[in-house]
Design a protein around this motif. Sequence first.
Motif, PDB file in Angstrom:
ATOM      1  N   ASN A 495     -16.300   9.262   3.100  1.00 13.51           N
ATOM      2  CA  ASN A 495     -15.400   8.101   3.015  1.00 13.51           C
ATOM      3  C   ASN A 495     -14.581   7.917   4.291  1.00 13.51           C
ATOM      4  O   ASN A 495     -13.560   7.243   4.281  1.00 13.51           O
ATOM      5  CB  ASN A 495     -14.498   8.176   1.770  1.00 13.51           C
ATOM      6  CG  ASN A 495     -13.780   9.506   1.659  1.00 13.51           C
ATOM      7  OD1 ASN A 495     -13.361  10.074   2.667  1.00 13.51           O
ATOM      8  ND2 ASN A 495     -13.637  10.010   0.445  1.00 13.51           N
ATOM      9  N   HIS A 496     -15.018   8.577   5.368  1.00 14.58           N
ATOM     10  CA  HIS A 496     -14.474   8.338   6.718  1.00 14.58           C
ATOM     11  C   HIS A 496     -12.979   8.632   6.820  1.00 14.58           C
ATOM     12  O   HIS A 496     -12.220   7.860   7.393  1.00 14.58           O
ATOM     13  CB  HIS A 496     -14.767   6.903   7.160  1.00 14.58           C
ATOM     14  CG  HIS A 496     -16.223   6.563   7.164  1.00 14.58           C
ATOM     15  ND1 HIS A 496     -17.087   7.041   8.123  1.00 14.58           N
ATOM     16  CD2 HIS A 496     -16.982   5.827   6.310  1.00 14.58           C
ATOM     17  CE1 HIS A 496     -18.307   6.589   7.874  1.00 14.58           C
ATOM     18  NE2 HIS A 496     -18.270   5.859   6.772  1.00 14.58           N
ATOM     19  N   GLY A 497     -12.590   9.781   6.271  1.00 11.13           N
ATOM     20  CA  GLY A 497     -11.197  10.165   6.448  1.00 11.13           C
ATOM     21  C   GLY A 497     -10.684  11.005   5.309  1.00 11.13           C
ATOM     22  O   GLY A 497     -11.440  11.577   4.529  1.00 11.13           O
ATOM     23  N   PHE A 498      -9.363  11.066   5.221  1.00 13.69           N
ATOM     24  CA  PHE A 498      -8.696  11.840   4.186  1.00 13.69           C
ATOM     25  C   PHE A 498      -8.280  10.890   3.068  1.00 13.69           C
ATOM     26  O   PHE A 498      -7.201  10.308   3.088  1.00 13.69           O
ATOM     27  CB  PHE A 498      -7.474  12.562   4.748  1.00 13.69           C
ATOM     28  CG  PHE A 498      -7.786  13.494   5.896  1.00 13.69           C
ATOM     29  CD1 PHE A 498      -8.685  14.533   5.731  1.00 13.69           C
ATOM     30  CD2 PHE A 498      -7.186  13.340   7.127  1.00 13.69           C
ATOM     31  CE1 PHE A 498      -8.973  15.404   6.775  1.00 13.69           C
ATOM     32  CE2 PHE A 498      -7.457  14.201   8.180  1.00 13.69           C
ATOM     33  CZ  PHE A 498      -8.360  15.237   8.000  1.00 13.69           C
ATOM     34  N   ALA A 499      -9.134  10.735   2.067  1.00 13.38           N
ATOM     35  CA  ALA A 499      -8.874   9.754   1.010  1.00 13.38           C
ATOM     36  C   ALA A 499      -7.651  10.116   0.193  1.00 13.38           C
ATOM     37  O   ALA A 499      -6.820   9.262  -0.133  1.00 13.38           O
ATOM     38  CB  ALA A 499     -10.097   9.641   0.106  1.00 13.38           C
ATOM     39  N   SER A 500      -7.512  11.397  -0.143  1.00 17.24           N
ATOM     40  CA  SER A 500      -6.389  11.822  -0.976  1.00 17.24           C
ATOM     41  C   SER A 500      -5.062  11.615  -0.257  1.00 17.24           C
ATOM     42  O   SER A 500      -4.124  11.011  -0.791  1.00 17.24           O
ATOM     43  CB  SER A 500      -6.551  13.298  -1.360  1.00 17.24           C
ATOM     44  OG  SER A 500      -5.407  13.760  -2.040  1.00 17.24           O
ATOM     45  N   ILE A 501      -4.979  12.100   0.958  1.00 21.29           N
ATOM     46  CA  ILE A 501      -3.727  11.982   1.710  1.00 21.29           C
ATOM     47  C   ILE A 501      -3.494  10.528   2.109  1.00 21.29           C
ATOM     48  O   ILE A 501      -2.351  10.069   2.218  1.00 21.29           O
ATOM     49  CB  ILE A 501      -3.746  12.901   2.944  1.00 21.29           C
ATOM     50  CG1 ILE A 501      -3.828  14.369   2.479  1.00 21.29           C
ATOM     51  CG2 ILE A 501      -2.491  12.714   3.781  1.00 21.29           C
ATOM     52  CD1 ILE A 501      -2.715  14.791   1.540  1.00 21.29           C
ATOM     53  N   GLY A 502      -4.567   9.772   2.320  1.00 24.63           N
ATOM     54  CA  GLY A 502      -4.398   8.350   2.602  1.00 24.63           C
ATOM     55  C   GLY A 502      -3.735   7.629   1.451  1.00 24.63           C
ATOM     56  O   GLY A 502      -2.791   6.845   1.628  1.00 24.63           O
ATOM     57  N   SER A 503      -4.214   7.903   0.225  1.00 24.36           N
ATOM     58  CA  SER A 503      -3.614   7.290  -0.953  1.00 24.36           C
ATOM     59  C   SER A 503      -2.184   7.762  -1.152  1.00 24.36           C
ATOM     60  O   SER A 503      -1.285   6.967  -1.460  1.00 24.36           O
ATOM     61  CB  SER A 503      -4.457   7.629  -2.185  1.00 24.36           C
ATOM     62  OG  SER A 503      -3.882   7.092  -3.354  1.00 24.36           O
ATOM     63  N   LEU A 504      -1.952   9.058  -0.961  1.00 23.06           N
ATOM     64  CA  LEU A 504      -0.588   9.588  -1.085  1.00 23.06           C
ATOM     65  C   LEU A 504       0.322   8.970  -0.037  1.00 23.06           C
ATOM     66  O   LEU A 504       1.461   8.571  -0.336  1.00 23.06           O
ATOM     67  CB  LEU A 504      -0.616  11.109  -0.931  1.00 23.06           C
ATOM     68  CG  LEU A 504       0.741  11.807  -0.999  1.00 23.06           C
ATOM     69  CD1 LEU A 504       1.358  11.662  -2.392  1.00 23.06           C
ATOM     70  CD2 LEU A 504       0.592  13.296  -0.638  1.00 23.06           C
ATOM     71  N   SER A 505      -0.170   8.887   1.192  1.00 31.10           N
ATOM     72  CA  SER A 505       0.613   8.286   2.270  1.00 31.10           C
ATOM     73  C   SER A 505       1.033   6.863   1.920  1.00 31.10           C
ATOM     74  O   SER A 505       2.199   6.479   2.113  1.00 31.10           O
ATOM     75  CB  SER A 505      -0.209   8.298   3.562  1.00 31.10           C
ATOM     76  OG  SER A 505       0.420   7.550   4.579  1.00 31.10           O
ATOM     77  N   GLU A 506       0.100   6.105   1.384  1.00 35.21           N
ATOM     78  CA  GLU A 506       0.420   4.730   1.016  1.00 35.21           C
ATOM     79  C   GLU A 506       1.484   4.682  -0.080  1.00 35.21           C
ATOM     80  O   GLU A 506       2.412   3.869  -0.026  1.00 35.21           O
ATOM     81  CB  GLU A 506      -0.850   4.029   0.552  1.00 35.21           C
ATOM     82  CG  GLU A 506      -0.672   2.537   0.311  1.00 35.21           C
ATOM     83  CD  GLU A 506      -2.004   1.848   0.085  1.00 35.21           C
ATOM     84  OE1 GLU A 506      -2.265   0.842   0.761  1.00 35.21           O
ATOM     85  OE2 GLU A 506      -2.785   2.331  -0.744  1.00 35.21           O
ATOM     86  N   SER A 507       1.371   5.566  -1.065  1.00 34.89           N
ATOM     87  CA  SER A 507       2.345   5.568  -2.158  1.00 34.89           C
ATOM     88  C   SER A 507       3.726   6.007  -1.694  1.00 34.89           C
ATOM     89  O   SER A 507       4.732   5.684  -2.327  1.00 34.89           O
ATOM     90  CB  SER A 507       1.862   6.494  -3.285  1.00 34.89           C
ATOM     91  OG  SER A 507       1.953   7.851  -2.910  1.00 34.89           O
TER      92      SER A 507
END
Length: 619
Positions: A495-507
């Motif tokens: 998925n071309h990156g850190f999906a979990s931390i990306g979602s957490l970062s957004e939240s």
Amino acid sequence: MRLTTAQALVRFLASQYSERDGVEHRLIPGVWGIFGHGNVAGLGQALLQTAHTGTLPYYLARNEQGQVHAATAFAKMRNRLQTFACTASTGPGSTNMITGAALATTNRLPVLLLPSDVFAGRGPDPVLQQLEDPRHGDVSVNDAFRPVSKYFDRITRPEQLIPAALAAMRVLTDPVETGAVTLALPQDVQAEAYDWPEDFFRRRVWHVDRPAPAPEAVARAAELLRSAAKPLIVAGGGVVYSEAWAELRAFATETGIPVADTHAGKGAVPWDHPCAVGGLGSTGTSAANALAAEADVVLGIGTRYSDFTTASHTVFGNPDVRFVNLNVARFDAAKHSAEMVVADARRGVEALSAALSGWQVSPAYRARTRQLADEWNRTADSCFDLGHGPLPAQTEILGALNRSLDDRDVVINAAGSMPGDLQMLWRARDPKSYHVEYAYSCMGYEVAAGVGAKLAAPDREVVVLVGDGSYLMMAQEIVTLVAERLKVIIVLVQNHGFASIGSLSESLGSQRFGTSYRYRSDSGLLDGDVLPVDLAANAASLGATMLRASTVEEFKAALKQAKANPVTTVVHVETDPLAPNPPGSAWWDVPVSEVSDLDSTRTAYETYADEKRKQRPYL
């Protein structure tokens, strides 16, 4: 018996056994290692001259951290009754093992580490790769193992090995104290000869007992449980390691108490058991979290109550909630001001079952448990069958995988967005089929763990589930799988990156900053086009058979082919990182900046402050 220190250690390890319930095992069935100038002439020579006997096989890893992960995964699959030793050379080879040591100790899993050290005699001081400390002449980089080890010793004279080796075995086989055990071995001492007493090498059996609970403690716990209208069981890893799953299933069936599980406890009670309500906490099911919010008595069995399990001390919402903790470790049994039952999980459940004979929860509470579980199962089915496009959702891949595996097949994961999805969605019916490392949640664990799990359970299909971020941390143990002719299926989700931390970062108002694998754009940020990285080609270059899938149907077909293949096979599938996640029902405390120039961060802080008010100590 005149031997070098390394030769003596190899002979000693080959004679150690563990025993529980009348069944004996070789405690240390082999040694993982990478040789360098610090151990090639010591432990390397000792392993070479006994290699023909097959008593202590040597396994070559490709990364020192990876070999510790493999040993730890092996110990997890073998319920802490066996583990490997791991040797590394002086300096960076040894310090590479520190992350693995921390993972083992955090997970309460045994592993024996043998890092090489600088010269005890200090003749050529300083040597290659030596860190000089002008304040302390006896310090080396191996002192960094101290805080992550349950036992540490540095062997500066050959005869010191005798008490140190015995102490190491004691800790490795103690379910209360177990974790990483480190014996630092100066390279000159490894090669030094000594006249060893022959009795040091006799066959020793380390008995892993099942401590029984105090009758008074059982009576107090039973009285509290009998007073409960809405009790809840939290099944942790201790249930699995003590092999108490049959007793827990019978106890739940008889009493009707619903059972939620942690990552380490999943599968102890099958997902379709009438009392099973799934994962608990920050990434738990709506069923488990709803029951936790109302529970008046919580029976924790073999759990350490991590912040994910308790949703950062918010999931147990009843202001009068009380805890009963059954745990072999008093340290864990005392958490949340609990009524403590200090015992082996199997013995403790048996005692509680006898003490509560004839007692059951109300029919209405049983019905509510089943209703909530059925509602969640329908939600999980919808996550598995989203029909998302053009790229599939990660939950669809997990659903296809879960439905394709047999009950005894093992799925391995550790980090990223997948552990959260797995805890909510994965349907386990076997206590060893769900192997998710979520105490240290170490990126890079998965592939190496696949090596250890397959060595521990060669009769099971082992499936490594890994995202691109974690794969890039440590994929090289694919070479080890190929070299050892071990068949493991690796599902590589791109998925071309850190999906979990990306979602957490957004939240948290941080706008997914720094979480995508992209070119640096004119703005100076990593938000350009997707990088031309081909992880499938990388896996093939390491010797694995490679299959690609771009749809759920293609993934199912590839998985079927991978199961038929006799060799390690990687199934590569790209998913949409912005696809819907399973619906959450609990919180995780990750602090948000209290002041900020960003509107997104200020809004996130308001939400954080609201959630923080629900947090409480359980007193």
